[in-house]
Design an enzyme around this catalytic site. Sequence first.
Site, short mmCIF file in Angstrom:
data_model
loop_
_atom_site.label_atom_id
_atom_site.label_comp_id
_atom_site.label_asym_id
_atom_site.label_seq_id
_atom_site.Cartn_x
_atom_site.Cartn_y
_atom_site.Cartn_z
N MET A 1 16.26 33.14 -34.67
CA MET A 1 17.97 33.21 -34.36
C MET A 1 18.40 33.83 -33.44
O MET A 1 18.01 33.60 -32.40
CB MET A 1 17.96 34.81 -35.19
CG MET A 1 16.73 34.91 -34.97
SD MET A 1 16.67 37.41 -34.30
CE MET A 1 15.81 37.43 -32.85
N ASP B 1 19.11 17.59 -25.26
CA ASP B 1 19.69 19.27 -25.77
C ASP B 1 19.55 20.61 -24.83
O ASP B 1 18.36 20.26 -23.41
CB ASP B 1 18.59 19.72 -27.49
CG ASP B 1 19.08 19.49 -28.56
OD1 ASP B 1 20.46 19.02 -28.38
OD2 ASP B 1 18.73 19.63 -29.62
N LYS C 1 24.02 22.82 -26.01
CA LYS C 1 24.71 23.66 -27.14
C LYS C 1 24.04 25.41 -26.49
O LYS C 1 23.17 24.89 -27.09
CB LYS C 1 25.13 23.45 -28.25
CG LYS C 1 25.96 22.31 -28.01
CD LYS C 1 25.85 22.36 -30.47
CE LYS C 1 25.24 21.93 -30.76
NZ LYS C 1 24.98 20.77 -30.98
#
Length: 519
Positions: free
Chosen positions: A177, A41, A63
């Site tokens: 977040m 990742d 990503k």
Amino acid sequence: MRGRRRTSGIVHLVGAGPGDPGLITTRGRDLLARADVVIADALASRELVKLAPLGAEQIDAGKRCGRHGVEQGAVNRLMIDRARRGLRVVRLKGGDPSLFGRGGEEAEALRRARVPFTVVPGVTAALGAAAWAGIPLTHRRHASTVVFTTGHLDPDKRGGRPDWKALASADTLVFYMGVKRLPGIVGCLLRAGMSQKTPVALVRWATLPGQETVTGRLADIVSLARAARLRPPALMIAGRVARLRPRLDWFGRLPLRGRTIVVTRPRDQAGPFVEALRELGAGVILAPAIVLRPPRSMVRLDRALARVASYDYLVFTSVNGVARLFARLLETRRDIRDLQGVDILAIGPATAAAVEARGLRVAAVPAEHRAEGIVKMMGRRRLAGARVLVPRAAVARDVLIKELRRRGARVDVVEVYRTAPSREGADEIRRALRRGRVDLITFTSSSTVTSFARLFRGREEARRIRRVPVAAIGPITAASARREGFRVALMPRTYTVPDLTRAVVRWFRSFPSGTLRAS
Ligand code: SAH
């Protein structure tokens, strides 16, 4: 042979930890070291990917920040495909695989495809951020419940809308977040009855050298984050415990906190220096400039080893020379017993330690750790007619050899390794330079200076790199650096890496506080 049965592959869903490569589990590290394929990742540390064997396939499934990397279905297909080919796949995921990272979905896809898998937990970003920001998530006096959430505002997201009242009643709340969602989340918490005065900390790039922290209250955190131009990846910790940060912020107190330091040593020698700087809080960019290779021919070395007992002195000028010579000694079916009667000299304490680690005493280490020091020290001994073996790199300085010969010694210089240029780290330095974020370049040998300078050939980048202050391990290295146009800002009194490290700390401390970059 294995007959007709194909070996079955496996997928390990491994938590990489929040950023600092030291925060992976030992199990995760062992699996990486044996992986055939690593699918990483964006948030998983690149340093960790390097732990995979050289031949392993590395797939970047990054990503980040709205930029789309490999799409989830494609990641699933890749894992399944490689495992079905009998390969060992490590799916390296930021933090913990199962927390807000689709680890659960990936496990389900593997199960559906009947591909065996294991899950290795990781230090999730909340724990990394809490530790590195100096915020205990629970505390006997302040908090006994803690919630990890993403606070999805999107009603369409499966997993449902959060019950904000329930969330707001926890003592400590951690939000994973996107920074863009901060105003929405804060609004919901306030409407759910959370006090405006609730202490809040936002932590970006937790556990990494570039960690940034913004602290405030629920009432003003949105504008503070905007003023600080906080960008992802960041998370929010809200609750009374956030107030403890000023007292418990150990990371912010490290002497090299917020400094970016370039280390130009060959990878296999850089370890202790890099570790020492990191432990002191620095961000380190390793740019070895050179890699060490075996010599093109072993003939001269082997000839010297065949009559090694006939030398009076064996002079080592680097740890690497020691490593390569002893390796070759064993390869040619000899061992340290062949060195009986040979006096061993070493240029400095690290080189001496490398010799002694092999069970051999070093006759002497010069007071001054450079070639001249060896000459000076040997000057007191009888050198006329003495036979001296100097195993070293082909391109090394010649003061030592010239001086020894001038004093009548018969010197054999044999190449035990050679150096080749390496571009590793150059791009990272370029990026950091553009942002004005390189604080110091360290040189620990003359030979790397030129190779390093050659990495920056563009006119602008050549100018920029020379504006960065340089720390040189000793006068010869300093002279080489000056010749290449660098500004040497510091040099330790004795020419060893621990002394260089101390000198670096002292040098940064001596900065007028106004020139310190905010950390
Ligand atoms: N599985 C991961 C979380 C993935 S979700 C874990 O357990 O940590 C991605 C979110 O995690 C980011 O948007 C950010 O809010 C948070 N995050 C991950 N790494 C972070 C870090 N080093 N510093 C701050 N936040 C981080």
